[in-house]
Design a protein around this motif. Structure first.
Motif, PDB file in Angstrom:
ATOM      1  N   ARG A  51      -0.257  -1.038 -15.662  1.00 35.84           N
ATOM      2  CA  ARG A  51      -0.260  -1.718 -14.369  1.00 35.84           C
ATOM      3  C   ARG A  51      -0.337  -0.702 -13.228  1.00 35.84           C
ATOM      4  NH1 ARG A  51       5.016  -5.102 -12.501  1.00 35.84           N
ATOM      5  NH2 ARG A  51       5.913  -3.050 -12.916  1.00 35.84           N
ATOM      6  N   THR A  52       0.406   0.384 -13.356  1.00 44.52           N
ATOM      7  CA  THR A  52       0.402   1.420 -12.328  1.00 44.52           C
ATOM      8  C   THR A  52      -0.926   2.169 -12.318  1.00 44.52           C
ATOM      9  OG1 THR A  52       2.797   1.667 -12.506  1.00 44.52           O
ATOM     10  CG2 THR A  52       1.593   3.479 -11.486  1.00 44.52           C
ATOM     11  N   LYS A 110       4.296 -13.924  -5.676  1.00 39.46           N
ATOM     12  CA  LYS A 110       3.389 -14.407  -6.715  1.00 39.46           C
ATOM     13  C   LYS A 110       1.948 -14.130  -6.298  1.00 39.46           C
ATOM     14  CE  LYS A 110       2.202 -18.505  -9.422  1.00 39.46           C
ATOM     15  NZ  LYS A 110       2.452 -19.954  -9.652  1.00 39.46           N
ATOM     16  N   GLY A 111       1.216 -13.477  -7.185  1.00 41.59           N
ATOM     17  CA  GLY A 111      -0.167 -13.135  -6.877  1.00 41.59           C
ATOM     18  C   GLY A 111      -0.312 -11.932  -5.978  1.00 41.59           C
ATOM     19  N   GLY A 112       0.809 -11.273  -5.650  1.00 40.52           N
ATOM     20  CA  GLY A 112       0.755 -10.096  -4.792  1.00 40.52           C
ATOM     21  C   GLY A 112       0.061  -8.931  -5.477  1.00 40.52           C
ATOM     22  N   ARG A 113      -0.451  -7.994  -4.684  1.00 42.42           N
ATOM     23  CA  ARG A 113      -1.177  -6.862  -5.231  1.00 42.42           C
ATOM     24  C   ARG A 113      -0.647  -5.561  -4.657  1.00 42.42           C
ATOM     25  NH1 ARG A 113      -3.172 -10.199  -1.515  1.00 42.42           N
ATOM     26  NH2 ARG A 113      -4.767  -9.461  -0.040  1.00 42.42           N
ATOM     27  N   LEU A 114      -0.824  -4.507  -5.421  1.00 39.26           N
ATOM     28  CA  LEU A 114      -0.322  -3.186  -5.047  1.00 39.26           C
ATOM     29  C   LEU A 114      -1.402  -2.153  -5.310  1.00 39.26           C
ATOM     30  CD1 LEU A 114       3.148  -1.649  -5.867  1.00 39.26           C
ATOM     31  CD2 LEU A 114       1.070  -0.339  -6.304  1.00 39.26           C
ATOM     32  N   LEU A 115      -1.584  -1.246  -4.361  1.00 41.26           N
ATOM     33  CA  LEU A 115      -2.480  -0.108  -4.538  1.00 41.26           C
ATOM     34  C   LEU A 115      -1.745   1.156  -4.132  1.00 41.26           C
ATOM     35  CD1 LEU A 115      -5.903  -1.434  -3.145  1.00 41.26           C
ATOM     36  CD2 LEU A 115      -5.292  -1.027  -5.530  1.00 41.26           C
ATOM     37  N   PHE A 158       0.866  -1.179   0.000  1.00 43.93           N
ATOM     38  CA  PHE A 158       0.000   0.000   0.000  1.00 43.93           C
ATOM     39  C   PHE A 158       0.898   1.223   0.000  1.00 43.93           C
ATOM     40  CE2 PHE A 158      -2.813   3.048   2.448  1.00 43.93           C
ATOM     41  CZ  PHE A 158      -3.576   3.383   1.335  1.00 43.93           C
ATOM     42  N   ASP A 159       0.807   2.001  -1.085  1.00 46.08           N
ATOM     43  CA  ASP A 159       1.727   3.118  -1.317  1.00 46.08           C
ATOM     44  C   ASP A 159       1.030   4.455  -1.125  1.00 46.08           C
ATOM     45  OD1 ASP A 159       3.896   4.739  -2.413  1.00 46.08           O
ATOM     46  OD2 ASP A 159       2.633   4.872  -4.198  1.00 46.08           O
ATOM     47  N   THR A 160       1.595   5.298  -0.255  1.00 51.20           N
ATOM     48  CA  THR A 160       1.098   6.661  -0.081  1.00 51.20           C
ATOM     49  C   THR A 160       2.176   7.683  -0.445  1.00 51.20           C
ATOM     50  OG1 THR A 160       1.802   6.993   2.236  1.00 51.20           O
ATOM     51  CG2 THR A 160      -0.276   5.819   1.873  1.00 51.20           C
TER      52      THR A 160
END
Length: 309
Positions: free
Chosen positions: A247-248, A229-234, A212-214
């Motif tokens: 993707r971004t 693997k299968g990781g997620r980013l917001l 989780f990126d702020t």
């Protein structure tokens, strides 16, 4: 009413404090007597600040500040959920005038009863930050017990809520922050804290389930490397929305006002299971100083404008 406003497309240093007409609530709206509103320093750079929902320029004067705590002063047609004098907190429409004024109008569905254990200054710091963290981790991110999450900017206004929520979800929490905030972030529930000035997180962290990126920028770019693997980013950084990389762009999250979620958040706060922090308070007359303080960074929590007592 007294208000801080812009009469040209400019930054916070152009804000004027003077009298403006008091708004009137329309269908499905409430008029709130604003006690406090929190500062979001990037708001003068947002598209909705100067652009209407249909893409046309918004008329001046423009009032900033889209989260607040206060009291119901009037209700518009088709509103039956609130009575005059009810203490509430919530958000106003991004594309309309905000809460840096003695009164503001908001959709009734954007407003909920204020957490009882918080004063208005602390309650005003909650809506955008807590909703953003909740929607990122729980609603969209589906963070699960036993997963590992990396939270960038964990001592910031959104990050501190994300850290607490992640801990409540039963996740293992790795946080990036400054050395000065190490103990503070640990007190919020972080299991591991990385000083971003002294260490590269992408050399220490691997195979995480969720980022989780702020922060954005290079921090966001390097975060893809640490996902398993299968990781997620917001990310909640606005530049992600216009990134060349699809993707971004897909990782960008914009908070949505939600009365039901605000009510849940208030209940959790009243149960003593979540904390919020005021970095500093300023009166409305010192709105420019408030923005300067919020823009310096390094604050624990949000800078608040105290509107009425």
């Amino acid at each position: 009413m007294k208000a801080a406003y812009l009469n040209q497309r400019a930054g916070a240093d152009a804000l004027i404090v003077d009298e403006l007409p008091q708004p009137t609530p329309g269908v499905g709206e409430v008029l709130v007597k604003v006690r406090a509103t929190a500062i979001t320093p990037t708001e003068p750079k947002w598209a909705p600040t100067f652009t209407s929902r249909d893409g046309t320029p918004r008329p001046f004067p423009i009032i900033l500040g889209h989260e607040f705590s206060g009291e119901i002063a009037a209700v518009g047609p088709d509103v039956s959920d609130f009575d005059i004098g009810d203490e509430v907190y919530g958000m106003s429409d991004w594309f309309k005038n905000g809460a840096q004024a003695e009164f503001c109008v908001a959709p009734a569905t954007f407003v909920a009863p204020k957490p009882q254990r918080l004063d208005h200054a602390h309650a005003a710091t909650v809506p955008i930050s807590a909703l953003t963290a909740w929607q990122a981790l729980v609603v969209r991110g589906d963070l699960r017990h036993g997963e590992t999450i990396l939270i960038h900017g964990a001592a910031g206004a959104v990050g501190l809520f994300a850290t607490q929520i992640a801990r409540e979800c039963g996740a293992r929490v790795i946080a990036t922050t400054s050395a000065a905030d190490r103990d503070f972030v640990r007190s919020l529930g972080a299991d591991e804290v990385i000083d971003y000035r002294a260490e590269r997180f992408d050399e220490k962290v691997h195979d995480v389930d969720f980022v989780f990126d702020t922060v954005g920028g290079d921090t966001l770019s390097r975060s893809w490397r640490v996902l398993g693997k299968g990781g997620r980013l917001l990310s909640i950084v606005s530049t992600a929305a216009g990134a060349a990389d699809a993707r971004t762009r897909d990782a960008f999250l914009l908070v949505e006002a939600d009365r039901a979620q605000l009510a849940v958040i208030a209940n959790v706060i009243d149960a003593g299971r979540r904390r919020t922090f005021v970095a500093q308070e300023f009166p409305l007359d010192r709105v420019r100083d408030a923005y300067a303080n919020a823009s310096r960074g390094g604050n624990r929590g949000k800078t608040v404008l105290r509107i009425t007592t």
